[in-house]
Design an enzyme around this catalytic site. Structure first.
Site, short mmCIF file in Angstrom:
data_model
loop_
_atom_site.label_atom_id
_atom_site.label_comp_id
_atom_site.label_asym_id
_atom_site.label_seq_id
_atom_site.Cartn_x
_atom_site.Cartn_y
_atom_site.Cartn_z
N HIS A 98 -4.35 -8.88 5.15
CA HIS A 98 -4.00 -8.61 3.75
C HIS A 98 -2.57 -8.11 3.61
O HIS A 98 -2.11 -7.80 2.52
CB HIS A 98 -4.97 -7.63 3.10
CG HIS A 98 -5.13 -6.33 3.83
ND1 HIS A 98 -4.13 -5.39 3.89
CD2 HIS A 98 -6.17 -5.83 4.54
CE1 HIS A 98 -4.55 -4.35 4.59
NE2 HIS A 98 -5.78 -4.59 5.00
N HIS A 99 -1.83 -8.04 4.73
CA HIS A 99 -0.39 -7.76 4.72
C HIS A 99 -0.05 -6.44 4.03
O HIS A 99 1.00 -6.32 3.38
CB HIS A 99 0.39 -8.91 4.07
CG HIS A 99 -0.17 -10.26 4.37
ND1 HIS A 99 -0.39 -10.69 5.65
CD2 HIS A 99 -0.60 -11.26 3.55
CE1 HIS A 99 -0.92 -11.92 5.62
NE2 HIS A 99 -1.06 -12.27 4.37
N CYS A 100 -0.92 -5.46 4.18
CA CYS A 100 -0.73 -4.14 3.55
C CYS A 100 -0.61 -4.26 2.03
O CYS A 100 0.06 -3.45 1.39
CB CYS A 100 0.50 -3.42 4.11
SG CYS A 100 0.43 -3.17 5.89
N ALA A 101 -1.24 -5.28 1.47
CA ALA A 101 -1.25 -5.48 0.02
C ALA A 101 -2.69 -5.72 -0.41
O ALA A 101 -3.06 -6.82 -0.83
CB ALA A 101 -0.35 -6.65 -0.37
N ASN B 272 0.82 -1.22 0.00
CA ASN B 272 0.00 0.00 0.00
C ASN B 272 0.85 1.27 0.00
O ASN B 272 0.42 2.31 -0.51
CB ASN B 272 -0.93 0.01 1.21
CG ASN B 272 -2.03 -1.04 1.10
OD1 ASN B 272 -2.29 -1.57 0.03
ND2 ASN B 272 -2.66 -1.37 2.21
#
Length: 532
Positions: free
Chosen positions: A478-481, A176
């Site tokens: 979502h692992h910053c994705a 992100n």
């Protein structure tokens, strides 16, 4: 709360308590010590990964460099893509600065201030030599990759993007932090437009299609070298070379937050083949340095050939202050406004020296991928046909057998739309033990030791919560994705396993065992009529 809700909660409590008593309490006596867990005895197949025992012993021995692993009941840590642990030498560097040399830099003329300044600038030289770029003036210290990309985005939007037709390319695979700064700058400054790079079904950039899209309006390409979810290593050498061949004025930015801990960069060597990035962004805490440290490599031509404005305004970046106007220093100092996180930068230099020592052995990446392969070997052994390894893409005109369709993702190239993970594949049967992983390693693609996995029958939160009971740390969410999950996987979230060279074969076996055990436990809870 009605009686049915109370009964459900009581049932869940009883099951969790039973699970804890049966699986966890006995393990505390045997596992949660500094003695490495040995695992159950398996009847192993012939395809078990192997590596020289000397390499295994070398990396087991370096665990003694890390205080984290010396504590009693040390967690079994597989969230290294989120942050890495710090060796004793890095921690000592911070402590020694505050014990003996605590002073500000670039200001005082007394001895300890001069020493602090010299040591701080020496780290710039350490970084320059490690990545082999032309000058230490091309190294800018930051607090991490998020700050670094925001700073770069600000510089680029001011210097390069001039009108609303100027194109900035990113991909669905980005963190992100490499998406939102571009979105917001385009929206606020009302210039430039964001475009997305074509991807193959395996999560690699479709270089041919991408290069075809490049034109005179294309100004920026900003991509990660390694996805923080997939672990895929993009062929940035070839990508950069083809971009520059078609339009040499395009600025290429590489987010190296996930790649830098595992892969070595040689900027001068890349430059000889016209394969070098214009900008490289890193995050210190991802490569055994402290939080609040990082650096950005920026080619001199971007900061020295024309006027560049600071990202932040304040002290330490001026040569003269008048009533209505001020004059600024040159790069890199113009981008290091105010008092820096001196101790973290000094410790980052120590971390890079530590990485250099590890890389001198030449086996760190090889060992990490051995652990990755070993983990999947054990996971296959425990889950058997319940494990679905994606992507599965047959050769064109290959017939697809109905029985095989139930255990692999088989999609013809001509029939796949922009969504990677199709609903008809997700809902193809009632196998509640099924676990999906994305493993391009099986297709001989280059990647690092990161593996996403998910189930359609329980959430990553369920899995990670119960693994936490076993003293295992992996990531959920979502692992910053966000775009990767929503627009590539077409799922909401996943669990993520990420391996570092200080992990062990025994740990990966234990992890595979407990994922299998937890999957069966969650299935049992569901089978008894109560959704998890």
């Amino acid at each position: 709360m009605n009686n049915e809700s109370i009964c459900i909660l009581l049932l869940l409590f009883v099951k969790i308590t039973s699970y804890y008593s049966y699986y966890i309490s006995p393990l505390k006596k045997n596992i949660y010590t500094r003695t490495i867990y040995k695992g159950h005895i398996l009847k192993l197949k012939n395809d078990k990964p192997e590596i020289d025992n000397n390499i295994i012993n070398y990396f087991k021995n370096i665990r003694s460099d890390y205080p984290f692993f010396q504590q009693n009941n040390s967690p079994i840590y597989f969230d290294n893509a989120a942050t890495t642990h710090k060796p004793k030498s890095v921690i000592e560097k911070i402590k020694n600065f505050y014990y003996y040399n605590n002073s500000n830099i670039h200001r005082g003329i007394y001895k300890i201030s001069r020493n602090a300044t010299d040591n701080y600038e020496h780290v710039r030289n350490i970084v320059q030599k490690y990545i082999n770029c032309d000058s230490s003036d091309e190294i800018i210290f930051t607090s991490g990759a998020t700050y670094g990309i925001n700073m770069v985005c600000n510089i680029i939007m001011d210097k390069i993007i001039k009108n609303e037709n100027d194109e900035i390319y990113i991909s669905y695979l980005e963190h992100n932090s490499n998406i939102i700064p571009w979105q917001e700058n385009i929206r606020n400054k009302k210039k430039g437009k964001l475009k997305y790079i074509p991807l193959k079904k395996n999560g690699y950039i479709n270089i041919k299609k991408f290069v075809e899209k490049i034109n005179d309006n294309t100004k920026i390409v900003s991509i990660n070298h390694v996805s923080n979810v997939l672990g895929n290593i993009q062929n940035i050498n070839l990508i950069i070379k083809k971009i520059k061949k078609k339009n040499p004025n395009i600025i290429v930015i590489i987010d190296a937050a996930q790649s830098f801990p595992h892969l070595k960069y040689d900027i001068k060597k890349m430059k000889l083949k016209n394969e070098d990035p214009d900008i490289l962004v890193t995050s210190g805490h991802k490569f055994c340095a402290p939080f609040g440290s990082g650096f950005v490599y920026i080619k001199k031509k971007l900061t020295h050939t024309s006027k560049t404005n600071p990202f932040l305004y304040g002290s330490n970046i001026i040569t003269d202050v008048n009533k209505y106007r001020s004059k600024f220093v040159s790069s890199p100092y113009i981008f290091e406004t105010g008092t820096q996180n001196i101790s973290a930068i000094l410790a980052m230099g120590e971390a890079i020296k530590y990485l250099q020592k590890i890389n001198d052995e030449g086996n760190a990446y090889k060992y990490e991928m051995y652990l990755y392969d070993l983990f999947l070997f054990y996971l296959r052994s425990f889950l058997t046909n319940h494990l679905v390894e994606l992507p599965y893409i047959p050769e064109p005109n290959t017939p697809i057998k109905p029985d095989k369709m139930r255990t692999t993702m088989q999609v013809r190239n001509s029939k796949v739309d922009d969504k990677y993970f199709h609903s008809e594949i997700q809902n193809q049967d009632n196998d509640y033990l099924k676990i999906f992983v994305h493993n391009t390693r099986k297709d001989n693609k280059k990647k690092i030791a990161i593996l996403p996995l998910w189930s359609l029958n329980f959430t990553s939160f369920d899995l990670v919560t119960f693994l936490d009971f076993k003293n295992i740390c992996i990531r959920s969410g979502h692992h910053c994705a966000s775009l990767l999950h929503n627009n590539f996987f077409n799922i909401n979230e996943s669990s993520r396993i990420s391996i570092m060279f200080y992990n062990t074969p025994e740990e990966v076996q234990y992890l595979a065992e407990q994922i299998s055990a937890t999957t069966h436990m969650l299935h049992s809870m569901r089978r008894n009529g109560k959704a998890v």
